[in-house]
Structure formats: C-alpha cells, structure tokens
Design a protein around this motif. Structure first.
Motif, PDB file in Angstrom:
ATOM      1  N   PHE A 102      25.629  54.567  36.828  1.00 10.75           N
ATOM      2  CA  PHE A 102      24.491  55.450  37.060  1.00 10.75           C
ATOM      3  C   PHE A 102      23.189  54.947  36.433  1.00 10.75           C
ATOM      4  CE2 PHE A 102      27.927  58.650  37.641  1.00 10.75           C
ATOM      5  CZ  PHE A 102      27.582  59.050  38.924  1.00 10.75           C
ATOM      6  N   ALA A 103      23.262  54.022  35.496  1.00  3.33           N
ATOM      7  CA  ALA A 103      22.075  53.572  34.759  1.00  3.33           C
ATOM      8  C   ALA A 103      20.947  53.066  35.657  1.00  3.33           C
ATOM      9  CB  ALA A 103      22.462  52.510  33.730  1.00  3.33           C
ATOM     10  N   PRO A 104      21.215  52.325  36.732  1.00  2.00           N
ATOM     11  CA  PRO A 104      20.098  51.813  37.535  1.00  2.00           C
ATOM     12  C   PRO A 104      19.158  52.884  38.083  1.00  2.00           C
ATOM     13  CG  PRO A 104      22.088  50.616  38.080  1.00  2.00           C
ATOM     14  CD  PRO A 104      22.502  51.764  37.176  1.00  2.00           C
ATOM     15  N   GLN A 105      19.666  54.093  38.327  1.00  2.00           N
ATOM     16  CA  GLN A 105      18.775  55.132  38.848  1.00  2.00           C
ATOM     17  C   GLN A 105      17.740  55.572  37.815  1.00  2.00           C
ATOM     18  OE1 GLN A 105      20.479  59.002  39.778  1.00  2.00           O
ATOM     19  NE2 GLN A 105      22.129  58.630  38.326  1.00  2.00           N
ATOM     20  N   PHE A 106      17.964  55.250  36.547  1.00  2.00           N
ATOM     21  CA  PHE A 106      17.026  55.649  35.507  1.00  2.00           C
ATOM     22  C   PHE A 106      16.078  54.520  35.105  1.00  2.00           C
ATOM     23  CE2 PHE A 106      20.532  58.599  35.093  1.00  2.00           C
ATOM     24  CZ  PHE A 106      19.835  59.796  35.117  1.00  2.00           C
ATOM     25  N   ARG A 107      16.451  53.278  35.382  1.00  2.00           N
ATOM     26  CA  ARG A 107      15.571  52.158  35.050  1.00  2.00           C
ATOM     27  C   ARG A 107      14.317  52.247  35.910  1.00  2.00           C
ATOM     28  NH1 ARG A 107      20.685  49.225  34.716  1.00  2.00           N
ATOM     29  NH2 ARG A 107      21.091  48.951  32.503  1.00  2.00           N
ATOM     30  N   GLY A 108      13.190  52.340  35.262  1.00  2.00           N
ATOM     31  CA  GLY A 108      11.929  52.442  35.982  1.00  2.00           C
ATOM     32  C   GLY A 108      11.629  53.819  36.540  1.00  2.00           C
ATOM     33  N   ALA A 109      12.426  54.829  36.184  1.00  2.00           N
ATOM     34  CA  ALA A 109      12.183  56.188  36.684  1.00  2.00           C
ATOM     35  C   ALA A 109      10.820  56.684  36.209  1.00  2.00           C
ATOM     36  CB  ALA A 109      13.280  57.137  36.211  1.00  2.00           C
ATOM     37  N   ALA A 110      10.054  57.224  37.131  1.00  2.00           N
ATOM     38  CA  ALA A 110       8.714  57.719  36.815  1.00  2.00           C
ATOM     39  C   ALA A 110       8.775  58.785  35.731  1.00  2.00           C
ATOM     40  CB  ALA A 110       8.061  58.284  38.068  1.00  2.00           C
ATOM     41  N   GLY A 111       8.065  58.560  34.653  1.00  2.00           N
ATOM     42  CA  GLY A 111       7.960  59.536  33.578  1.00  2.00           C
ATOM     43  C   GLY A 111       9.033  59.465  32.514  1.00  2.00           C
ATOM     44  N   LEU A 112      10.075  58.653  32.714  1.00  2.00           N
ATOM     45  CA  LEU A 112      11.135  58.543  31.709  1.00  2.00           C
ATOM     46  C   LEU A 112      10.737  57.511  30.665  1.00  2.00           C
ATOM     47  CD1 LEU A 112      13.968  59.312  30.685  1.00  2.00           C
ATOM     48  CD2 LEU A 112      14.862  57.444  32.108  1.00  2.00           C
ATOM     49  N   ILE A 113      10.678  57.934  29.422  1.00  2.00           N
ATOM     50  CA  ILE A 113      10.323  57.045  28.322  1.00  2.00           C
ATOM     51  C   ILE A 113      11.569  56.375  27.753  1.00  2.00           C
ATOM     52  CG2 ILE A 113       9.335  56.952  25.992  1.00  2.00           C
ATOM     53  CD1 ILE A 113       7.622  59.434  26.883  1.00  2.00           C
ATOM     54  N   ARG A 114      12.622  57.159  27.563  1.00  2.56           N
ATOM     55  CA  ARG A 114      13.834  56.642  26.915  1.00  2.56           C
ATOM     56  C   ARG A 114      15.010  57.523  27.283  1.00  2.56           C
ATOM     57  NH1 ARG A 114      11.676  56.248  22.150  1.00  2.56           N
ATOM     58  NH2 ARG A 114      11.270  54.049  22.447  1.00  2.56           N
ATOM     59  N   LYS A 115      16.190  56.901  27.345  1.00  2.00           N
ATOM     60  CA  LYS A 115      17.417  57.653  27.581  1.00  2.00           C
ATOM     61  C   LYS A 115      18.518  57.108  26.701  1.00  2.00           C
ATOM     62  CE  LYS A 115      21.033  58.947  30.640  1.00  2.00           C
ATOM     63  NZ  LYS A 115      21.579  59.224  31.894  1.00  2.00           N
ATOM     64  N   TYR A 116      19.301  58.019  26.130  1.00  2.00           N
ATOM     65  CA  TYR A 116      20.492  57.677  25.351  1.00  2.00           C
ATOM     66  C   TYR A 116      21.684  58.322  26.035  1.00  2.00           C
ATOM     67  CZ  TYR A 116      17.089  56.681  21.701  1.00  2.00           C
ATOM     68  OH  TYR A 116      16.033  56.172  21.000  1.00  2.00           O
ATOM     69  N   TYR A 117      22.714  57.535  26.308  1.00  2.00           N
ATOM     70  CA  TYR A 117      23.958  58.076  26.848  1.00  2.00           C
ATOM     71  C   TYR A 117      24.827  58.550  25.697  1.00  2.00           C
ATOM     72  CZ  TYR A 117      22.873  56.211  31.440  1.00  2.00           C
ATOM     73  OH  TYR A 117      22.286  55.963  32.651  1.00  2.00           O
ATOM     74  N   LEU A 118      25.508  59.688  25.892  1.00  2.00           N
ATOM     75  CA  LEU A 118      26.301  60.298  24.832  1.00  2.00           C
ATOM     76  C   LEU A 118      27.770  60.395  25.210  1.00  2.00           C
ATOM     77  CD1 LEU A 118      23.952  63.321  24.013  1.00  2.00           C
ATOM     78  CD2 LEU A 118      23.991  61.067  22.918  1.00  2.00           C
ATOM     79  N   LEU A 119      28.616  60.230  24.213  1.00  2.00           N
ATOM     80  CA  LEU A 119      30.053  60.435  24.354  1.00  2.00           C
ATOM     81  C   LEU A 119      30.521  61.106  23.074  1.00  2.00           C
ATOM     82  CD1 LEU A 119      32.763  60.115  25.726  1.00  2.00           C
ATOM     83  CD2 LEU A 119      32.847  57.749  24.893  1.00  2.00           C
ATOM     84  N   GLY A 120      30.785  62.408  23.158  1.00  2.00           N
ATOM     85  CA  GLY A 120      31.153  63.186  21.983  1.00  2.00           C
ATOM     86  C   GLY A 120      32.652  63.198  21.736  1.00  2.00           C
ATOM     87  N   ALA A 121      33.015  63.442  20.509  1.00  2.00           N
ATOM     88  CA  ALA A 121      34.415  63.476  20.099  1.00  2.00           C
ATOM     89  C   ALA A 121      35.175  64.601  20.790  1.00  2.00           C
ATOM     90  CB  ALA A 121      34.519  63.631  18.580  1.00  2.00           C
TER      91      ALA A 121
END
Length: 99
Positions: free
Chosen positions: A26-45
């Motif tokens: 899914f990451a490619p849909q966020f690369r260069g997304a208008a207005g997105l400064i940063r994204k962190y993917y999460l995996l919780g315990a």
C-alpha cells in the motif's frame, strides 16, 4: 497541520512479516500524496495495525480517506479503520535538526 491516527484490528494468524508486506504493497499510494508530510506504519502488540499521518490540512486528509480507501483497508485486514484527528500546532523533528 493535522495528525491522523488510524487503527484497525489485524486478523488472527497474520504474521508480522505478512503485515509488513501488506504495508509495503500500500505504500506507493502515499508516496507523493498531495498534502502528506509524513507517515508512520504501526503494528501494535495487541494485534492492532494502523498509521500515524501528518497532513498539511484537513482538506488533504479528506482527499485521501475516501470511501474507496476505507473499503481497501476493510477488505485487506477484515475491519474498517478507526480514525482520530488532531490539530498539530507544533512539530519537533530532532532528526532534521541534526542534519
């Protein structure tokens, strides 16, 4: 700026490697997304997946989190995402400060 915290339960039996592979898919849909400064993917315990996003504006958030986007999350992980929004008046980026 707006911070969005997205969470969804992960299906039982999905390994950490499989979750990472799904995120990479899914990451490619966020690369260069208008207005997105940063994204962190999460995996919780507690078998929680999700992400933390920093957006330029609420309008940018609304463009990304469409019904189709929510449906893709639900189809891949078996549950619709829960999203919380926060105004973000200040960001401290220690990594950028040391560069």
């Amino acid at each position: 700026m707006i911070t969005a915290i997205v969470r969804f339960p992960l299906p039982e039996g999905l390994s950490s490697d499989e979750v990472k592979a799904a995120y990479e898919h899914f990451a490619p849909q966020f690369r260069g997304a208008a207005g997105l400064i940063r994204k962190y993917y999460l995996l919780g315990a507690e078998r929680t997946g999700g992400g933390v996003y920093l957006w330029e504006s609420l309008e940018a958030v609304e463009r990304m989190y469409s019904d189709a986007w929510r449906q893709r999350i639900a189809e891949r992980f078996g549950a619709s995402p829960q999203i919380e929004y926060f105004d973000t008046p200040l960001v401290i980026d220690n990594a950028a400060a040391s560069a």
